[in-house]
Design a protein around this motif. Structure first.
Motif, PDB file in Angstrom:
ATOM      1  N   GLY A  99      -4.133  -2.579 -10.338  1.00 37.86           N
ATOM      2  CA  GLY A  99      -4.103  -2.427  -8.639  1.00 37.86           C
ATOM      3  C   GLY A  99      -4.244  -3.939  -8.320  1.00 37.86           C
ATOM      4  N   GLY A 100      -3.816  -4.196  -7.112  1.00 36.80           N
ATOM      5  CA  GLY A 100      -4.011  -5.547  -6.485  1.00 36.80           C
ATOM      6  C   GLY A 100      -5.260  -5.605  -6.132  1.00 36.80           C
ATOM      7  N   LYS A 101      -6.208  -4.616  -5.991  1.00 37.04           N
ATOM      8  CA  LYS A 101      -7.493  -4.387  -5.695  1.00 37.04           C
ATOM      9  C   LYS A 101      -8.146  -5.187  -6.744  1.00 37.04           C
ATOM     10  N   LEU A 104      -7.515  -9.119  -6.780  1.00 33.24           N
ATOM     11  CA  LEU A 104      -8.085  -9.889  -5.648  1.00 33.24           C
ATOM     12  C   LEU A 104      -9.768 -10.067  -6.235  1.00 33.24           C
ATOM     13  N   TRP A 125      -8.834  -6.068   5.850  1.00 33.17           N
ATOM     14  CA  TRP A 125      -8.776  -4.734   5.010  1.00 33.17           C
ATOM     15  C   TRP A 125     -10.288  -4.625   4.627  1.00 33.17           C
ATOM     16  N   TYR A 128     -12.386  -6.740   1.470  1.00 31.73           N
ATOM     17  CA  TYR A 128     -12.538  -8.225   1.278  1.00 31.73           C
ATOM     18  C   TYR A 128     -13.824  -8.610   1.445  1.00 31.73           C
ATOM     19  N   ASN A 171      -3.430 -12.252   4.705  1.00 33.83           N
ATOM     20  CA  ASN A 171      -2.766 -10.963   4.626  1.00 33.83           C
ATOM     21  C   ASN A 171      -1.870 -10.551   5.551  1.00 33.83           C
ATOM     22  N   ASN A 175      -3.312  -4.983   6.650  1.00 33.86           N
ATOM     23  CA  ASN A 175      -3.863  -4.029   6.826  1.00 33.86           C
ATOM     24  C   ASN A 175      -5.180  -4.318   7.456  1.00 33.86           C
ATOM     25  N   ASP A 204      -2.533 -12.284  -0.188  1.00 34.18           N
ATOM     26  CA  ASP A 204      -2.169 -10.872  -0.305  1.00 34.18           C
ATOM     27  C   ASP A 204      -1.130 -10.254   0.350  1.00 34.18           C
ATOM     28  N   MET A 206       0.614  -7.611  -0.394  1.00 41.82           N
ATOM     29  CA  MET A 206       1.155  -6.244  -0.679  1.00 41.82           C
ATOM     30  C   MET A 206       2.001  -5.396  -0.018  1.00 41.82           C
ATOM     31  N   TYR A 207       2.158  -5.853   1.208  1.00 41.58           N
ATOM     32  CA  TYR A 207       2.839  -4.946   2.271  1.00 41.58           C
ATOM     33  C   TYR A 207       4.418  -5.865   2.491  1.00 41.58           C
ATOM     34  N   SER A 238       2.009  -0.911  -5.692  1.00 40.32           N
ATOM     35  CA  SER A 238       1.610   0.380  -4.960  1.00 40.32           C
ATOM     36  C   SER A 238       2.326   0.793  -3.604  1.00 40.32           C
ATOM     37  N   LYS A 239       2.462  -0.252  -2.900  1.00 38.96           N
ATOM     38  CA  LYS A 239       3.053   0.331  -1.565  1.00 38.96           C
ATOM     39  C   LYS A 239       4.597   0.140  -1.628  1.00 38.96           C
ATOM     40  N   ARG A 247      -1.798   2.265 -10.497  1.00 40.82           N
ATOM     41  CA  ARG A 247      -2.686   1.172 -10.384  1.00 40.82           C
ATOM     42  C   ARG A 247      -2.059  -0.274 -11.050  1.00 40.82           C
ATOM     43  N   ILE A 248      -1.218  -0.511 -10.645  1.00 41.77           N
ATOM     44  CA  ILE A 248      -0.562  -2.125 -11.006  1.00 41.77           C
ATOM     45  C   ILE A 248      -0.536  -3.002 -10.189  1.00 41.77           C
ATOM     46  N   TYR A 325       0.579   0.712   9.473  1.00 38.31           N
ATOM     47  CA  TYR A 325      -0.426   1.013  10.439  1.00 38.31           C
ATOM     48  C   TYR A 325       0.067   0.491  11.735  1.00 38.31           C
TER      49      TYR A 325
HETATM   50  C1  LIG Z   1      -4.091  -5.155   2.313  1.00 40.86           C
HETATM   51  C2  LIG Z   1      -4.270  -4.388   0.828  1.00 40.86           C
HETATM   52  N1  LIG Z   1      -4.517  -5.142  -0.121  1.00 40.86           N
HETATM   53  C3  LIG Z   1      -4.618  -4.836  -1.308  1.00 40.86           C
HETATM   54  C4  LIG Z   1      -4.551  -3.267  -1.402  1.00 40.86           C
HETATM   55  C5  LIG Z   1      -4.787  -2.821  -2.938  1.00 40.86           C
HETATM   56  O1  LIG Z   1      -3.587  -2.364  -3.476  1.00 40.86           O
HETATM   57  P1  LIG Z   1      -3.794  -1.686  -4.905  1.00 40.86           P
HETATM   58  O2  LIG Z   1      -3.473  -0.108  -4.919  1.00 40.86           O
HETATM   59  O3  LIG Z   1      -2.544  -2.378  -5.675  1.00 40.86           O
HETATM   60  O4  LIG Z   1      -5.075  -1.813  -5.576  1.00 40.86           O
HETATM   61  C6  LIG Z   1      -4.423  -2.461  -0.500  1.00 40.86           C
HETATM   62  C7  LIG Z   1      -4.560  -1.090  -0.589  1.00 40.86           C
HETATM   63  O5  LIG Z   1      -4.852  -0.338   0.323  1.00 40.86           O
HETATM   64  C8  LIG Z   1      -4.251  -2.930   0.697  1.00 40.86           C
HETATM   65  O6  LIG Z   1      -4.093  -2.351   2.107  1.00 40.86           O
END
Ligand SMILES: Cc1ncc(COP(=O)(O)O)c(C=O)c1O
Length: 401
Positions: A99-101, A104, A125, A128, A171, A175, A204, A206-207, A238-239, A247-248, A325
């Motif tokens: 996951g990106g999580k 980070l 988010w 962080y 970001n 989010n 980040d 992600m979106y 993910s998104k 979880r990548i 969102y």
């Molecule tokens: C801004 C932001 N960064 C990272 C993530 C993490 O994404 P991942 O599912 O790849 O861990 C999220 C997930 O909600 C997010 O909103």
């Protein structure tokens, strides 16, 4: 409890997960609840991606992979950065995480020393500041409020930077607000960062693929190549591909940082799931048809939600450029009373009373560091969104001065 680590004192549980939990409890009691708290697409992973995973299992791709990811995925990531962002990251400059999580987290783990500051625009988010705190750093919040469409001004960034600043965390689309920075807005921030060579950029993205109308996504290292040597560009599947459960996540960055993150990951997870990595190869290399369809769907949901919320008494809802969102303000309702006599004294009370009265679960802005607002995730069907927004309208109209 004395047995537990001191680091836990610095960490809060996720408010977004807490809202989902509360909504589940009410549902279990038989209440009709619409959950608008979740941060994930409501539809399934595309078939070509699922098929790639099934084939990977059948081929026996079931062993440990290299720590930073299978070569095929690192190659696909390298190509993706070039194709979509004009960024040159060789495969060895990329890393795949759970996951990106986790990516980070590992970037912070690999770089933060006690006292190091991380500049985080608020609202942010929820994870962080907690990640920074767990890794021993100090989050420094800078307000990016509704008056600037939830975007950080270059002046505010300049003021927040100190000799101790290690990272600027960026970001976009955001989010929780959905705000996305134009090329010129990113440039205004990167100009500031060019004057502070000790500050690194963690972006980040992600979106990235969820931007609407004719908006064009821009990422810092692309906008300002002068920052390339001190930027880590983080993204994930993910998104963009409805793959939250796989979880990548991944990143591209300077080799010494990627190597440090590889070392941490080697002692931590040994790398991401082999099968999910093969699915991600197909996501990045295969047909991209899913992305525009997905984007159109989210755009019409966004338009519906923004329009209906702006018709609710006392709610002001800006139109965000991206993500799924919206982050409306309930400021005009502070001080009003519910039919049961409760005074709405904060966004947290607004959210609790809304859930009690109408069974609509949203998340209070205070959880994201800026209020009085609340976050709605519109990653659910138009029918449910319409019903939820009607209930919000009814609730707001019921509040007495
Ligand atoms: C801004 C932001 N960064 C990272 C993530 C993490 O994404 P991942 O599912 O790849 O861990 C999220 C997930 O909600 C997010 O909103």
């Amino acid at each position: 409890m004395a047995f537990l680590a001191d680091a836990l004192d610095r960490v809060k549980p996720s408010a977004t997960i807490a809202v989902s939990q509360k909504a589940r409890e009410l549902k279990a009691k038989g209440r009709d609840v619409i959950g608008l708290g979740a941060g994930e697409p409501d539809f399934d992973t595309p078939d070509n991606i699922k098929k790639a995973a099934i084939e990977a299992i059948e081929r026996g791709e079931t062993k440990y992979t290299p720590i930073s990811g299978i070569p095929e995925l690192r190659q696909a990531i390298s190509k993706k950065f070039k194709r979509e962002n004009g960024l040159d990251y060789a495969p060895e400059q990329t890393i795949v995480g759970t996951g990106g999580k986790q990516v980070l987290f590992n970037a912070f783990m690999a770089t933060l020393n006690p006292g190091d500051e991380v500049v985080i625009p608020a609202p942010y988010w929820v994870s962080y500041p907690e990640m920074v705190a767990i890794c021993g750093g100090t989050p420094v919040f800078v307000e990016a409020g509704m008056e600037t469409n939830f975007k950080l001004s270059p002046e505010a960034l300049e003021k927040a930077i100190t000799p101790k600043t290690k990272w600027f965390l960026f970001n976009s689309p955001s989010n929780p607000t959905g705000a996305a920075y134009t090329h010129a807005e990113v440039k205004a921030l990167t100009d500031v960062l060019m004057r502070h060579p000790h500050v690194w950029v963690m972006t980040d993205d992600m979106y990235e693929h969820l931007v609407y109308g004719d908006f064009t996504f821009a990422t810092p290292a692309q906008v300002e190549p002068g920052l390339y040597e001190r930027t880590i560009t983080i993204n994930g599947v993910s998104k963009a591909y409805a793959m939250t459960g796989w979880r990548i996540g991944y990143a591209g960055g300077p080799l010494p940082l990627i190597k440090a993150m590889d070392m941490i990951q080697g002692q931590q997870t040994s790398g991401a799931c082999s099968i999910a990595q093969w699915a991600a190869v197909e996501a990045l290399n295969g047909t991209q048809d899913f992305i525009p369809k997905n984007r159109d769907l989210f755009q019409s949901r966004r338009d519906l939600v923004v329009s209906m919320l702006n018709q609710a008494t006392g709610i002001e809802c800006p139109t965000p450029e991206g993500a799924f969102y919206v982050y409306p303000s309930c400021k005009a309702l502070i001080g009003r009373r519910t039919e049961g006599g409760t005074v709405i004294d904060s966004d947290a009370t607004f959210v609790t009373e809304l859930l009690e009265a109408e069974g609509v679960a949203v998340v209070q802005g205070s959880a994201f560091g800026l209020g009085p607002n609340f976050r709605i995730s519109y990653a659910t069907s138009e029918a449910l969104l319409e019903e939820a927004c009607s209930r919000i309208q009814r609730f707001c109209a019921s509040l007495k001065a």
